[in-house]
Enzyme design. Structure first.
Site, PDB file in Angstrom:
ATOM      1  N   ASN A  64      16.983  26.957  82.660  1.00 57.97           N
ATOM      2  CA  ASN A  64      17.881  27.937  82.050  1.00 57.97           C
ATOM      3  C   ASN A  64      17.436  28.181  80.612  1.00 57.97           C
ATOM      4  O   ASN A  64      17.574  27.308  79.758  1.00 57.97           O
ATOM      5  CB  ASN A  64      19.310  27.397  82.102  1.00 57.97           C
ATOM      6  CG  ASN A  64      20.329  28.333  81.482  1.00 57.97           C
ATOM      7  OD1 ASN A  64      19.995  29.275  80.776  1.00 57.97           O
ATOM      8  ND2 ASN A  64      21.601  28.057  81.727  1.00 57.97           N
ATOM      9  N   CYS A  89      23.926  33.501  77.200  1.00 62.69           N
ATOM     10  CA  CYS A  89      23.023  33.899  78.289  1.00 62.69           C
ATOM     11  C   CYS A  89      23.158  35.368  78.677  1.00 62.69           C
ATOM     12  O   CYS A  89      22.291  35.902  79.371  1.00 62.69           O
ATOM     13  CB  CYS A  89      23.259  33.011  79.502  1.00 62.69           C
ATOM     14  SG  CYS A  89      23.216  31.240  79.120  1.00 62.69           S
ATOM     15  N   HIS A 121      20.604  36.043  85.688  1.00 58.35           N
ATOM     16  CA  HIS A 121      20.393  34.931  84.765  1.00 58.35           C
ATOM     17  C   HIS A 121      19.972  33.713  85.568  1.00 58.35           C
ATOM     18  O   HIS A 121      20.576  33.373  86.585  1.00 58.35           O
ATOM     19  CB  HIS A 121      21.676  34.663  83.990  1.00 58.35           C
ATOM     20  CG  HIS A 121      21.644  33.406  83.183  1.00 58.35           C
ATOM     21  ND1 HIS A 121      20.574  33.061  82.394  1.00 58.35           N
ATOM     22  CD2 HIS A 121      22.552  32.400  83.046  1.00 58.35           C
ATOM     23  CE1 HIS A 121      20.815  31.893  81.808  1.00 58.35           C
ATOM     24  NE2 HIS A 121      22.007  31.478  82.190  1.00 58.35           N
TER      25      HIS A 121
END
Length: 326
Positions: free
Chosen positions: A281, A112, A251
């Site tokens: 996500n 990520c 994020h």
């Protein structure tokens, strides 16, 4: 030495929407359970799209937004942990399809944090070479590595891609980075591959561990600490007060992580842009998708101060201070 600025953004998400209510039909969960613990309402899951396709579509949008031609690009970096092939790289596949014949191309894997890492690598390469323009893409097809029987992880992730184009400029742009890794905690967020070759395998299918596995409590603790410390470090380098920063684009993993980070920084969670309710996500794609969405909505003006910050498997973390120039 030239400055480096963001001159264009792009993104792509699949049309296929998977709601919390749908997930409640395949695992023991509910819309209320997911929503209150993560902030996620729905996510996009690919049907026919693969990582390369989504990366290409986001690249095309970014090129158009930057008002350049593909052959103006000198560098293409794709951050992904879900490539379609080991070779050629996703970046080389993007190069082929968009016609970026002059670009050096490669992939990176930092989960990520990948898009932030990609920005830092690109800035370094542009500043220290003849290269002038770079395309950075975060692209993920996470649905293929999600265990759809694990209610703790399958509710979190989505597919998509986001891109940004960097260019040498005279005006102020990308200012300071802070990034790092902590491999000592890597076991808290994993996704395995085949553990052995199949030369002696007598079964039709090799036993493998190729789904995302996560220790949620440890990742939560790491995320809040890493993001808040990264933002503080960037503040020290830039001498920015958070009151000067228009947005923090983090994020998009979990709304609670963002809320706790804001609390630790003694600032409002409203300073953090969030779109995880729609996309979940998307790993390396989450920050550039959010950045492109903000750009399209007109939320960013020239000279706005923003901070991008992320964390991910590895464990990894990183952030960057940017003066917006579009």
């Amino acid at each position: 030495m030239s400055n480096i600025s963001v001159i264009g953004t792009g993104s792509y998400v699949p049309n296929n929407i998977i709601t919390n209510d749908f997930l409640s039909t395949i695992v023991d969960t509910s819309d209320e359970w997911i929503r209150t613990r993560t902030g996620i309402l729905e996510r996009r899951i690919s049907k026919e799209e693969n990582t390369i396709y989504m990366a290409i579509e986001s690249a095309k949008e970014a090129i158009k937004n930057a008002n350049i031609e593909a052959n103006d690009l000198d560098l293409i970096i794709v951050a992904t942990l879900t490539p379609d092939n080991f070779m050629p790289s996703t970046a080389c596949s993007v190069q082929k399809e968009i016609g970026a014949i002059n670009a050096l191309c490669f992939d990176i894997s930092a989960a990520c944090s990948g898009f932030i890492y990609g920005l830092e690598i690109a800035c370094s390469m542009l500043k220290n070479s003849f290269r002038n323009k770079a395309l950075i893409i975060g692209a993920e097809n996470l649905s293929k590595i999600v265990d759809w029987k694990d209610r703790n992880t399958c509710v979190l992730f989505g597919d998509g891609a986001g891109a940004a184009i960097l260019s040498k400029t005279k005006e102020e742009g990308i200012l300071e980075f802070h990034s790092g890794s902590n491999g000592l905690k890597g076991e808290h967020l994993t996704c395995g591959v085949l553990k052995a070759n199949n030369i002696s395998n007598k079964n039709d299918r090799l036993e493998n561990d190729n789904f995302i596995k996560m220790n949620g409590k440890e990742i939560f603790r790491f995320a809040v600490g890493a993001m808040s410390e990264t933002i503080c470090n960037i503040q020290e380098k830039t001498k920015w007060d958070l009151s000067e920063v228009k947005y923090i684009i983090s994020h998009q993993a979990n709304s609670r992580i963002i809320e706790y980070t804001a609390k630790k920084l003694n600032t409002s969670k409203d300073k953090f842009y969030m779109n995880l309710d729609k996309y979940g996500n998307t790993s390396a794609a989450s920050i550039p998708i959010a950045l492109d969405e903000m750009n399209k909505k007109g939320l960013l003006n020239k000279q706005d101060k923003i901070i991008l910050v992320g964390f991910g498997g590895g464990l990894t973390f990183g952030g960057v201070a940017i003066v917006w120039s579009i």
